[in-house]
Design a protein around this motif. Structure first.
Motif, short mmCIF file in Angstrom:
data_model
loop_
_atom_site.label_atom_id
_atom_site.label_comp_id
_atom_site.label_asym_id
_atom_site.label_seq_id
_atom_site.Cartn_x
_atom_site.Cartn_y
_atom_site.Cartn_z
N SER A 498 0.81 -1.23 0.00
CA SER A 498 0.00 0.00 0.00
C SER A 498 0.84 1.28 0.00
N GLY A 499 2.17 1.15 0.02
CA GLY A 499 3.03 2.32 0.14
C GLY A 499 2.85 3.35 -0.96
N LYS A 500 2.96 2.91 -2.22
CA LYS A 500 2.83 3.83 -3.36
C LYS A 500 1.43 4.43 -3.45
N PRO A 501 0.35 3.62 -3.38
CA PRO A 501 -1.00 4.20 -3.42
C PRO A 501 -1.26 5.18 -2.28
N SER A 502 -0.78 4.87 -1.07
CA SER A 502 -0.99 5.77 0.06
C SER A 502 -0.41 7.15 -0.22
N THR A 503 0.82 7.18 -0.73
CA THR A 503 1.46 8.45 -1.06
C THR A 503 0.70 9.17 -2.17
N PHE A 504 0.29 8.41 -3.20
CA PHE A 504 -0.43 9.02 -4.32
C PHE A 504 -1.73 9.68 -3.86
N PHE A 505 -2.54 8.94 -3.09
CA PHE A 505 -3.85 9.47 -2.70
C PHE A 505 -3.71 10.63 -1.71
N ASN A 506 -2.76 10.55 -0.79
CA ASN A 506 -2.56 11.67 0.13
C ASN A 506 -2.22 12.94 -0.66
N ASP A 507 -1.32 12.81 -1.64
CA ASP A 507 -0.94 13.97 -2.45
C ASP A 507 -2.12 14.45 -3.31
N TYR A 508 -2.84 13.50 -3.90
CA TYR A 508 -3.95 13.88 -4.79
C TYR A 508 -5.06 14.59 -4.01
N PHE A 509 -5.45 14.03 -2.87
CA PHE A 509 -6.52 14.64 -2.09
C PHE A 509 -6.12 16.04 -1.63
N ARG A 510 -4.86 16.19 -1.25
CA ARG A 510 -4.40 17.51 -0.81
C ARG A 510 -4.42 18.50 -1.97
N THR A 511 -4.06 18.03 -3.17
CA THR A 511 -4.01 18.91 -4.33
C THR A 511 -5.40 19.41 -4.72
N ILE A 512 -6.42 18.57 -4.57
CA ILE A 512 -7.78 18.99 -4.95
C ILE A 512 -8.50 19.71 -3.80
N GLY A 513 -7.77 19.93 -2.70
CA GLY A 513 -8.34 20.73 -1.63
C GLY A 513 -8.96 19.97 -0.49
N VAL A 514 -8.69 18.66 -0.41
CA VAL A 514 -9.20 17.86 0.70
C VAL A 514 -8.05 17.57 1.65
N LYS A 515 -8.16 18.05 2.87
CA LYS A 515 -7.09 17.88 3.86
C LYS A 515 -6.79 16.41 4.06
N SER A 516 -5.49 16.10 4.09
CA SER A 516 -5.06 14.72 4.34
C SER A 516 -4.02 14.77 5.45
N ASP A 517 -4.45 14.54 6.69
CA ASP A 517 -3.54 14.61 7.82
C ASP A 517 -3.92 13.54 8.82
#
Length: 582
Positions: A498-517
């Protein structure tokens, strides 16, 4: 200490507590900056007065021993001297970094002047004096540093140390050193700290010229050297011996993670430390420092090569968030199993970890479900419709992406499965059972699959929404590419699928304005599904089987489920719906 006066009840509590006043000379040392510690309290977890008095005695004895240890002066060893000199140098460098980062820019000054004019009126002398003080902060600081450096050099040439006397006294107090002014040890410490300050001031002068690459030239001012104690009973050696015995069902990655935590403790107590340093006092002090430990500090490049203590000092400049109470308990747990083994093998004489864990509010959710607005933002974004292509998934365009990036969040929001469980799915894990399409979440099959617990293996019906979106067509297409449902996903360096997908989705959600923390991340989908079950009227014990929160069973392990219970699961899955998602 009188037991009878130290055992009390707190208002509103049935249980007895033991308390003691902290001696006045230790209150500052045992407290936090600006907040001296005046009392110690500990629950005895009993409402029986006689039992409370019995239990209080060892606690009071422990506190008395702790006070005596804190008062016991230490000798100025070469290692202590080297560490004190280096920390003084780092303190000066860190202070300078903070100062430069706090300086106002020209734009800041323009905004400040406009505000002052509005507040005081045009041509105001008071406004100009405030502005002038802010504008000239750097110049004034530079002059003060230059004057101190010149005086320090003159004093060092004559062997004079009065200018640094306050610093020497602070170091002696903080380190509990048994040193009196005028002794050779005092002069040795004073001269060392003076040379640390000369090097620190020299770095600030270089930075005034834009050179931030400088390092100490004085051989006395160097990072402390770690001397190896005799081998055989060092902390990490014994941990490796403990790991080789591998008690219980523990993964290699867990052993590796726990060893990193134990290494942090070892670093804290000096590095390559003897097992005798694994004691209650050191664990207690390490735990206190964990409240300042940055999140993912071991992997962060900002802290690469720094010691445990230096990471904490550096983070005062970097400003990364610190770990939460649950993570501190996880770090302590890494020592807990090790401690039990040490106790059983007679390397330690007491349960060092007894009472060390933090009390955590288990009802408080650290990860929250996404809000309705956040879900609309995620599934209404370009990735789930048409985007601009690779690396531009967040921008609208004409490209349809229908690989793992598209399907994994959709499976998550309509099944409640964990990210790792979805990433490792095989084509064979998607099949029909009694005429119903299901996900079989299991450890069986090729590819080194795993689940959180044996009870996590389960059968989950595929939501009709996924079928409507074309998931079965995607599944049929992937059969031609091999065994994996998402063959593009490979395990990362730590072995996590899950390492690569986790990084991708965290970055993607943050980019579209959804906080990922900490409060919102991919795991939030799982909480959304749990809330959807509850909203449909299902109790937690009913839908727990779909989220993998039940005990292990043969139906989960082998994917065999009678038709009746399967239909019940279909009804629960179909009850999952979210307002506004199309």
């Amino acid at each position: 200490m009188s037991v009878s006066t130290n055992v009390v009840r707190r208002p509103g509590s049935r249980n007895y507590y033991v308390r003691v006043a902290v001696p006045r000379d230790l209150q500052v040392r045992m407290g936090k900056p600006g907040k001296p510690r005046k009392e110690l309290w500990k629950s005895l977890n009993t409402s029986d007065a006689r039992e409370a008095r019995r239990l209080s005695r060892p606690v009071l004895d422990e506190w008395e021993n702790m006070f005596a240890e804190l008062r016991r002066p230490k000798q100025l060893t070469e290692a202590e001297l080297q560490d004190a000199i280096w920390r003084r140098y780092l303190e000066l460098i860190t202070t300078d970094e903070k100062f430069r980062q706090s300086l106002p820019t020209n734009d800041d000054l323009d905004a400040i002047w406009k505000y002052l004019e509005d507040e005081f009126g045009e041509q105001s002398i008071s406004a100009y004096r405030i502005y002038e003080e802010l504008r000239d902060r750097f110049d004034n600081n530079q002059r003060e540093r230059a004057a101190r450096l010149a005086q320090m050099k003159a004093d060092a040439a004559r062997g004079e140390t009065k200018l640094i006397a306050d610093v020497v006294e602070q170091v002696i107090e903080a380190r509990r050193l048994g040193i009196d002014p005028g002794t050779p040890e005092y002069r040795k410490l004073a001269h060392g700290l003076q040379r640390a300050e000369l090097e620190g001031l020299a770095r600030t002068v270089e930075r005034d010229q834009g050179d931030f690459s400088g390092a100490p030239k004085d051989k006395v001012v160097q990072q402390p050297t770690v001397f190896d104690p005799p081998k055989g009973e060092q902390i990490l050696e014994l941990f490796d011996r403990y790991a080789r015995e591998k008690p219980g069902r523990v993964s290699a990655d867990t052993w590796q993670s726990n060893r990193k935590v134990v290494a942090l403790f070892d670093d804290f107590v000096g590095g390559k430390a003897h097992i005798s340093t694994f004691n209650r006092k050191n664990v207690r002090e390490w735990k206190d420092k964990l409240f300042e430990w940055p999140v993912k500090a071991i992997e962060a490049r900002e802290f690469r090569g720094l010691s445990f203590r230096d990471v904490i000092e550096r983070n005062k400049v970097v400003g990364k968030p610190v770990i939460q109470h649950k993570t501190i308990n996880r770090y302590l747990a890494a020592l807990g199993g090790f401690c039990s083994w040490l106790l059983a093998n007679d390397y330690v004489r007491e349960d060092v970890m007894l009472g060390m864990y933090l009390e955590v509010d288990r009802k408080k959710k650290t990860v929250l479900p996404y809000t309705e607005t956040q879900l609309k933002t995620i599934f209404g974004s370009p990735l789930f419709h048409r985007c601009a292509g690779e690396k531009l998934e967040h921008q609208a365009g004409d490209v349809e992406i229908r690989d793992w990036r598209y399907w994994i969040p959709l499976i998550a929001i309509y099944s409640g499965a964990r990210l790792g469980e979805i990433c490792q799915l095989m084509v064979a894990d998607v099949r029909q059972l009694h005429g119903v399409w299901i996900f079989h979440i299991t450890e069986e099959g090729a590819g080194g699959k795993s689940t959180k617990t044996e009870g996590s293996m389960r059968v989950v019906p595929i939501h009709s929404k996924l079928i409507e979106l074309g998931f079965l067509k995607f599944h049929a297409r992937m059969k031609a590419f091999g065994d994996r449902l998402f063959p593009e996903i490979k395990a990362d360096a730590r072995g996590y699928i899950s390492g690569k997908p986790s990084t991708f989705f965290n970055d993607y959600f943050r980019t579209i304005g959804v906080k990922s923390d900490r409060s919102n991340n991919f795991h939030s989908f799982r909480h959304n599904v749990a809330d959807a079950f509850r909203a449909a009227g299902y109790l937690d014990e009913q839908h727990a089987v779909l989220l993998g929160h039940t005990k292990a069973s043969t139906t989960g392990r082998y994917g065999v489920l009678p038709e009746g219970p399967l239909r019940d699961r279909v009804a629960m899955i179909e009850a999952v719906s979210f307002a506004g998602l199309d």
